[in-house]
Design a protein around this motif. Structure first.
Motif, PDB file in Angstrom:
ATOM      1  N   ARG A 176      98.724  -9.213 -38.359  1.00  0.00           N
ATOM      2  CA  ARG A 176      97.744 -10.088 -37.652  1.00  0.00           C
ATOM      3  C   ARG A 176      97.393  -9.827 -36.201  1.00  0.00           C
ATOM      4  NH1 ARG A 176      95.693 -12.886 -41.339  1.00  0.00           N
ATOM      5  NH2 ARG A 176      97.010 -13.616 -43.157  1.00  0.00           N
ATOM      6  N   LYS A 177      98.546  -9.922 -35.495  1.00  0.00           N
ATOM      7  CA  LYS A 177      98.508  -9.718 -34.004  1.00  0.00           C
ATOM      8  C   LYS A 177      97.902  -8.336 -33.383  1.00  0.00           C
ATOM      9  CE  LYS A 177     100.945 -13.415 -31.659  1.00  0.00           C
ATOM     10  NZ  LYS A 177     102.263 -13.607 -31.678  1.00  0.00           N
ATOM     11  N   SER A 178      98.466  -7.260 -33.954  1.00  0.00           N
ATOM     12  CA  SER A 178      98.249  -6.212 -33.100  1.00  0.00           C
ATOM     13  C   SER A 178      98.150  -4.918 -33.963  1.00  0.00           C
ATOM     14  CB  SER A 178      99.299  -5.580 -32.185  1.00  0.00           C
ATOM     15  OG  SER A 178     100.622  -5.660 -32.834  1.00  0.00           O
ATOM     16  N   GLY A 179      97.851  -5.052 -35.480  1.00  0.00           N
ATOM     17  CA  GLY A 179      97.473  -4.189 -36.416  1.00  0.00           C
ATOM     18  C   GLY A 179      96.151  -3.538 -36.170  1.00  0.00           C
ATOM     19  N   VAL A 180      96.199  -2.345 -36.558  1.00  0.00           N
ATOM     20  CA  VAL A 180      95.242  -1.385 -36.137  1.00  0.00           C
ATOM     21  C   VAL A 180      93.694  -2.322 -36.625  1.00  0.00           C
ATOM     22  CG1 VAL A 180      93.648   0.710 -36.659  1.00  0.00           C
ATOM     23  CG2 VAL A 180      96.297   0.707 -36.455  1.00  0.00           C
ATOM     24  N   GLN A 191      92.806  -4.703 -33.965  1.00  0.00           N
ATOM     25  CA  GLN A 191      92.169  -4.194 -32.937  1.00  0.00           C
ATOM     26  C   GLN A 191      90.693  -3.712 -32.960  1.00  0.00           C
ATOM     27  OE1 GLN A 191      94.920  -1.844 -30.091  1.00  0.00           O
ATOM     28  NE2 GLN A 191      96.480  -2.355 -31.899  1.00  0.00           N
ATOM     29  N   VAL A 192      90.628  -3.079 -34.064  1.00  0.00           N
ATOM     30  CA  VAL A 192      89.217  -2.691 -34.275  1.00  0.00           C
ATOM     31  C   VAL A 192      88.297  -3.857 -34.370  1.00  0.00           C
ATOM     32  CG1 VAL A 192      87.734  -1.711 -36.141  1.00  0.00           C
ATOM     33  CG2 VAL A 192      89.902  -0.469 -35.605  1.00  0.00           C
ATOM     34  N   THR A 193      88.784  -5.011 -34.958  1.00  0.00           N
ATOM     35  CA  THR A 193      87.954  -6.156 -35.181  1.00  0.00           C
ATOM     36  C   THR A 193      87.505  -6.673 -33.795  1.00  0.00           C
ATOM     37  OG1 THR A 193      89.086  -6.813 -37.129  1.00  0.00           O
ATOM     38  CG2 THR A 193      87.775  -8.465 -36.284  1.00  0.00           C
ATOM     39  N   ASP A 194      88.761  -6.711 -32.880  1.00  0.00           N
ATOM     40  CA  ASP A 194      88.573  -7.241 -31.659  1.00  0.00           C
ATOM     41  C   ASP A 194      88.123  -6.451 -30.619  1.00  0.00           C
ATOM     42  OD1 ASP A 194      90.030  -9.413 -32.614  1.00  0.00           O
ATOM     43  OD2 ASP A 194      92.087  -8.985 -31.585  1.00  0.00           O
ATOM     44  N   ASN A 195      88.294  -5.192 -30.731  1.00  0.00           N
ATOM     45  CA  ASN A 195      87.558  -4.640 -29.614  1.00  0.00           C
ATOM     46  C   ASN A 195      86.301  -3.704 -30.064  1.00  0.00           C
ATOM     47  OD1 ASN A 195      89.989  -4.758 -28.014  1.00  0.00           O
ATOM     48  ND2 ASN A 195      90.980  -3.392 -29.000  1.00  0.00           N
ATOM     49  N   TRP A 196      85.999  -3.311 -31.212  1.00  0.00           N
ATOM     50  CA  TRP A 196      84.709  -2.831 -31.765  1.00  0.00           C
ATOM     51  C   TRP A 196      83.836  -3.812 -32.045  1.00  0.00           C
ATOM     52  CZ3 TRP A 196      86.467   2.358 -34.689  1.00  0.00           C
ATOM     53  CH2 TRP A 196      87.053   3.040 -33.923  1.00  0.00           C
ATOM     54  N   LEU A 197      84.202  -4.487 -33.180  1.00  0.00           N
ATOM     55  CA  LEU A 197      83.190  -5.394 -33.864  1.00  0.00           C
ATOM     56  C   LEU A 197      82.748  -6.710 -32.980  1.00  0.00           C
ATOM     57  CD1 LEU A 197      81.892  -6.056 -36.524  1.00  0.00           C
ATOM     58  CD2 LEU A 197      83.881  -7.703 -37.086  1.00  0.00           C
ATOM     59  N   LYS A 198      83.691  -7.265 -32.453  1.00  0.00           N
ATOM     60  CA  LYS A 198      83.489  -8.462 -31.762  1.00  0.00           C
ATOM     61  C   LYS A 198      82.635  -8.252 -30.491  1.00  0.00           C
ATOM     62  CE  LYS A 198      87.080 -11.633 -33.542  1.00  0.00           C
ATOM     63  NZ  LYS A 198      88.404 -12.079 -33.083  1.00  0.00           N
ATOM     64  N   PRO A 199      82.700  -7.328 -29.648  1.00  0.00           N
ATOM     65  CA  PRO A 199      81.876  -7.148 -28.692  1.00  0.00           C
ATOM     66  C   PRO A 199      80.766  -6.226 -28.758  1.00  0.00           C
ATOM     67  CG  PRO A 199      83.948  -6.053 -28.218  1.00  0.00           C
ATOM     68  CD  PRO A 199      84.037  -6.652 -29.669  1.00  0.00           C
ATOM     69  N   ALA A 200      80.606  -5.890 -29.959  1.00  0.00           N
ATOM     70  CA  ALA A 200      79.383  -4.780 -30.291  1.00  0.00           C
ATOM     71  C   ALA A 200      78.152  -5.485 -30.028  1.00  0.00           C
ATOM     72  CB  ALA A 200      79.460  -4.385 -31.752  1.00  0.00           C
ATOM     73  N   PRO A 201      77.370  -4.598 -29.398  1.00  0.00           N
ATOM     74  CA  PRO A 201      75.845  -5.054 -29.280  1.00  0.00           C
ATOM     75  C   PRO A 201      75.126  -5.308 -30.798  1.00  0.00           C
ATOM     76  CG  PRO A 201      76.054  -2.636 -28.778  1.00  0.00           C
ATOM     77  CD  PRO A 201      77.544  -3.284 -28.920  1.00  0.00           C
ATOM     78  N   PRO A 202      74.256  -6.171 -30.638  1.00  0.00           N
ATOM     79  CA  PRO A 202      73.531  -6.605 -32.072  1.00  0.00           C
ATOM     80  C   PRO A 202      73.096  -5.349 -32.710  1.00  0.00           C
ATOM     81  CG  PRO A 202      72.558  -7.803 -30.047  1.00  0.00           C
ATOM     82  CD  PRO A 202      73.480  -6.829 -29.500  1.00  0.00           C
ATOM     83  N   GLU A 203      72.744  -4.206 -32.261  1.00  0.00           N
ATOM     84  CA  GLU A 203      72.220  -2.950 -32.995  1.00  0.00           C
ATOM     85  C   GLU A 203      73.164  -2.258 -33.690  1.00  0.00           C
ATOM     86  OE1 GLU A 203      71.993  -3.383 -29.716  1.00  0.00           O
ATOM     87  OE2 GLU A 203      72.371  -1.582 -28.738  1.00  0.00           O
ATOM     88  N   LEU A 204      74.496  -2.402 -33.066  1.00  0.00           N
ATOM     89  CA  LEU A 204      75.759  -1.760 -34.065  1.00  0.00           C
ATOM     90  C   LEU A 204      76.268  -2.828 -34.897  1.00  0.00           C
ATOM     91  CD1 LEU A 204      77.007   0.201 -31.051  1.00  0.00           C
ATOM     92  CD2 LEU A 204      75.477   1.204 -32.721  1.00  0.00           C
ATOM     93  N   LYS A 205      76.270  -3.771 -34.461  1.00  0.00           N
ATOM     94  CA  LYS A 205      77.244  -4.991 -35.242  1.00  0.00           C
ATOM     95  C   LYS A 205      77.306  -4.845 -36.723  1.00  0.00           C
ATOM     96  CE  LYS A 205      79.244  -9.053 -33.717  1.00  0.00           C
ATOM     97  NZ  LYS A 205      79.137  -9.932 -32.642  1.00  0.00           N
ATOM     98  N   ARG A 206      76.074  -4.710 -37.081  1.00  0.00           N
ATOM     99  CA  ARG A 206      75.927  -4.572 -38.919  1.00  0.00           C
ATOM    100  C   ARG A 206      76.786  -3.358 -39.364  1.00  0.00           C
ATOM    101  NH1 ARG A 206      72.744  -2.623 -42.690  1.00  0.00           N
ATOM    102  NH2 ARG A 206      71.290  -1.435 -41.139  1.00  0.00           N
ATOM    103  N   VAL A 207      76.615  -2.212 -38.575  1.00  0.00           N
ATOM    104  CA  VAL A 207      76.903  -0.955 -39.260  1.00  0.00           C
ATOM    105  C   VAL A 207      78.701  -1.025 -39.107  1.00  0.00           C
ATOM    106  CG1 VAL A 207      77.181   1.537 -39.122  1.00  0.00           C
ATOM    107  CG2 VAL A 207      75.047   0.396 -38.815  1.00  0.00           C
ATOM    108  N   VAL A 208      79.050  -1.498 -37.649  1.00  0.00           N
ATOM    109  CA  VAL A 208      80.553  -1.692 -37.523  1.00  0.00           C
ATOM    110  C   VAL A 208      81.137  -2.569 -38.601  1.00  0.00           C
ATOM    111  CG1 VAL A 208      82.268  -2.390 -35.895  1.00  0.00           C
ATOM    112  CG2 VAL A 208      80.232  -1.347 -35.117  1.00  0.00           C
ATOM    113  N   GLY A 209      80.430  -3.686 -38.901  1.00  0.00           N
ATOM    114  CA  GLY A 209      80.957  -4.472 -39.956  1.00  0.00           C
ATOM    115  C   GLY A 209      81.077  -3.961 -40.989  1.00  0.00           C
ATOM    116  N   GLN A 210      80.154  -3.126 -41.583  1.00  0.00           N
ATOM    117  CA  GLN A 210      80.394  -2.257 -42.745  1.00  0.00           C
ATOM    118  C   GLN A 210      81.280  -1.336 -42.794  1.00  0.00           C
ATOM    119  OE1 GLN A 210      76.262  -0.665 -43.183  1.00  0.00           O
ATOM    120  NE2 GLN A 210      75.426  -2.494 -43.919  1.00  0.00           N
ATOM    121  N   GLU A 211      81.307  -0.387 -41.651  1.00  0.00           N
ATOM    122  CA  GLU A 211      82.386   0.436 -41.695  1.00  0.00           C
ATOM    123  C   GLU A 211      83.973  -0.190 -41.912  1.00  0.00           C
ATOM    124  OE1 GLU A 211      82.341   3.617 -41.713  1.00  0.00           O
ATOM    125  OE2 GLU A 211      80.266   4.143 -41.847  1.00  0.00           O
ATOM    126  N   LEU A 212      83.908  -1.492 -41.004  1.00  0.00           N
ATOM    127  CA  LEU A 212      85.166  -1.866 -40.896  1.00  0.00           C
ATOM    128  C   LEU A 212      85.657  -2.211 -42.489  1.00  0.00           C
ATOM    129  CD1 LEU A 212      87.538  -2.871 -39.302  1.00  0.00           C
ATOM    130  CD2 LEU A 212      86.336  -5.064 -38.763  1.00  0.00           C
TER     131      LEU A 212
END
Ligand code: PHE
Length: 381
Positions: free
Chosen positions: A61-65, A68-89
């Motif tokens: 929960r704290k530092s699993g991959v 980290q992907v959720t915290d570093n890629w998904l959460k700060p993603a700009p709106p135009e990327l967020k949907r695809v990042v969510g799908q890939e994740l």
């Protein structure tokens, strides 16, 4: 990583912006890289411990991959990327979770297989041998005696070890103040007040003479194997518990000759044809006349001289050994069982089994019968 990929951990610890990812089509290869890393990691999880490390590294929960992907890629993603990042994740998460479960099952099955292999029963190994016991020597001697008497028409009956004074004494012509009771007085049971009769451990098997004649009319031919008890101090020839075989034959025409002939037959069958018997006058309250049977010493053959030339220690040079008491049933006894002493006659005997076994098998201490030391028992399989 050794396969030349850019170390993925560096990537998911940074934001997409920092990685220069601005278009949705850049995301698929990025996620593919992580997935490849996961698949490579999975092969290292081969037992419970490595599987746990692997699971925590990816799902912790704290530092699993995935965190980290959720915290570093998904959460700060700009709106135009967020949907695809969510799908890939989501796709990655589904893959990771199902693979980890598949691994767990495989490891468990492997552990089961290993346990099965370890615990496999090898049917070709020799089995555990459980030694079969044997009859105690006393039991064997009982059997020999029973076989001899059964072969000449006697039957075997058994009776209670706890008796009333009536059967143990009175009906055997031993009234309450008869001095012979002193020899045989025994263990009385402690009974509640008001018990109908005192009870004692029988001092001999003779009470079964009475019990048998009460139940049957002549002709009677029985032997009674059993345990008896006396207030004796234990030594090499005495024990507070020992064994007897009672014999009783009553009919309309039994003579003293039938009596001695029967005893002689038995003794020769038991010790072998070479022995001789003799009888001497004796006394028992329930037989008249009473005798003591002797047999020629089985150790020195009746010579009184031992193999080494000295005096035979077993018969003390006499050549004879005292065997057991017997006699013609005292007519007074018939009165207790409502037999007509004018019409019937018979004989009775009481063989001490322990003594007989000691003589036959050269045993010089009666106590060995009760100690149940297997080194002794094994000598008589
Ligand atoms: N009951 C006697 C005893 O124990 C032995 C015996 C039995 C003697 C039968 C005579 C007849 O000593």
């Amino acid at each position: 990583m050794s396969d030349g990929m850019t170390a993925p951990e560096n990537k998911f610890s940074q934001t997409l912006a920092a990685l220069g990812v601005t278009r949705p089509d850049q995301l698929a290869p990025l996620f593919a890289e992580i997935r490849a890393r996961f698949d490579a990691d999975a092969t290292a999880a081969h037992d419970e411990a490595t599987w746990k490390q692997f699971r925590d590294a990816w799902l912790g929960r704290k530092s699993g991959v995935l965190t980290q992907v959720t915290d570093n890629w998904l959460k700060p993603a700009p709106p135009e990327l967020k949907r695809v990042v969510g799908q890939e994740l989501n796709k990655l998460r589904a893959h990771v979770e199902s693979e980890i479960e598949v691994r767990r099952l495989a490891i468990e099955a492997g552990a089961d297989d290993a346990a099965l292999a370890r615990e496999r029963v090898d049917l070709s190994l020799p089995g555990v041998k459980r030694p079969i016991g044997s009859h105690h020597l006393i039991r064997q001697v009982f059997q020999q005696i029973e076989d001899i008497f059964v072969s000449i028409g006697f039957s075997v009956v058994e009776g209670p070890e706890i008796e009333t004074p009536y059967y143990n004494f009175e009906a055997l012509n031993i009234p309450e103040f008869h001095p012979v009771r002193d020899d045989m007085d025994t263990f009385y049971l402690e009974l509640p007040k008001g018990a109908p009769s005192p009870l004692l451990l029988r001092t001999h098997t003779s009470p079964m003479q009475i019990r048998t004649m009460e139940k049957r009319l002549p002709p009677v031919r029985v032997i009674v194997p059993g345990k008896v008890y006396r207030r004796d101090n234990p030594d090499a020839t005495h024990s507070f518990a020992f064994h007897q075989v009672e014999g009783l034959a009553v009919d309309t025409d039994i003579t003293f000759c039938d009596f001695t002939g029967t005893i002689e037959y038995f003794v020769k069958q038991f010790f072998g044809p070479g022995v001789k018997t003799r009888f001497r006058p004796s006394y028992f309250p329930f037989t008249e006349p009473s005798v003591e049977f002797d047999v020629t010493c089985v150790f020195c053959g009746g010579s009184g001289v031992s193999a080494g030339g000295g005096t035979c220690s077993k018969c003390k040079g006499a050549g004879w050994i005292e065997l057991f008491g017997a006699g013609m049933v005292d007519p007074a006894v018939y009165g207790f069982v409502k037999y007509d002493p004018k019409k019937v006659s018979g004989f009775a005997f009481g063989i001490g089994i322990d003594r007989l076994a000691m003589l036959k098998y050269g045993i010089d201490d009666i106590q060995v019968f009760f100690q149940n030391d297997v080194r002794f028992l094994r000598q008589f399989p």
